[in-house]
Motif scaffolding. Structure first.
Motif, short mmCIF file in Angstrom:
data_model
loop_
_atom_site.label_atom_id
_atom_site.label_comp_id
_atom_site.label_asym_id
_atom_site.label_seq_id
_atom_site.Cartn_x
_atom_site.Cartn_y
_atom_site.Cartn_z
N UNK A 72 0.82 -1.22 0.00
CA UNK A 72 0.00 0.00 0.00
C UNK A 72 0.86 1.26 0.00
N UNK A 73 1.95 1.23 0.76
CA UNK A 73 2.84 2.40 0.86
C UNK A 73 3.53 2.66 -0.47
N UNK A 74 4.08 1.62 -1.09
CA UNK A 74 4.76 1.78 -2.38
C UNK A 74 3.79 2.30 -3.44
N UNK A 78 4.05 5.89 -5.40
CA UNK A 78 4.14 5.88 -6.87
C UNK A 78 3.02 6.70 -7.50
N UNK A 79 1.82 6.54 -6.98
CA UNK A 79 0.67 7.28 -7.52
C UNK A 79 0.82 8.78 -7.27
N UNK A 80 1.22 9.17 -6.07
CA UNK A 80 1.29 10.58 -5.70
C UNK A 80 2.47 11.30 -6.34
N UNK A 81 3.59 10.61 -6.57
CA UNK A 81 4.79 11.25 -7.09
C UNK A 81 4.85 11.28 -8.61
N UNK A 91 11.79 4.49 -6.13
CA UNK A 91 11.43 3.97 -4.81
C UNK A 91 12.33 2.76 -4.55
N UNK A 92 12.99 2.77 -3.39
CA UNK A 92 13.85 1.67 -2.99
C UNK A 92 13.27 1.03 -1.73
#
Length: 112
Positions: A72-74, A78-81, A91-92
């Motif tokens: 959910x966090x990833x 991804x969606x917001x950035x 994202x790492x």
């Protein structure tokens, strides 16, 4: 437990913070950083002189999460950035061996 580190464009920080809050993230660390990837910097004109900007301003967002929060966090980051343009970032995800809350001594998931 996992450490999620995202390098994003500075103007996307508020969107990412809100998206993380919506998926239940309670703590985030943010650092102003500079770097480049495929974007390779750019040239600018300043007082009639052209110069190369090698390192572009970015924001590094770090979030420690439990394994069940990870997906959910990833997806939220991804969606917001995403602006759809080059230089949106990366994202790492890495494993966390141990987490200790300094004040109480709580460990791992309880410390998050």
């Amino acid at each position: 437990m996992k450490m999620v580190m995202a390098i994003i464009k500075p103007f996307k920080l508020d969107d990412v913070r809100e998206a993380l809050s919506e998926v239940g993230v309670t703590g985030v660390t943010v650092t102003e950083v500079k770097g480049f990837g495929r974007q390779k910097g750019h040239t600018e004109l300043y007082r009639g002189a052209e110069y190369v900007v090698d390192f572009l301003p970015k924001m590094k967002v770090e979030v420690a999460v439990t394994d069940d929060q990870l997906e959910r966090v990833v997806e939220a980051i991804q969606r917001a950035a995403n602006s759809g343009k080059i230089g949106d970032g990366k994202i790492f995800v890495s494993a966390l061996e141990q987490v200790v809350r300094i004040r109480t001594g709580e460990l791992d998931g309880d410390a998050l």
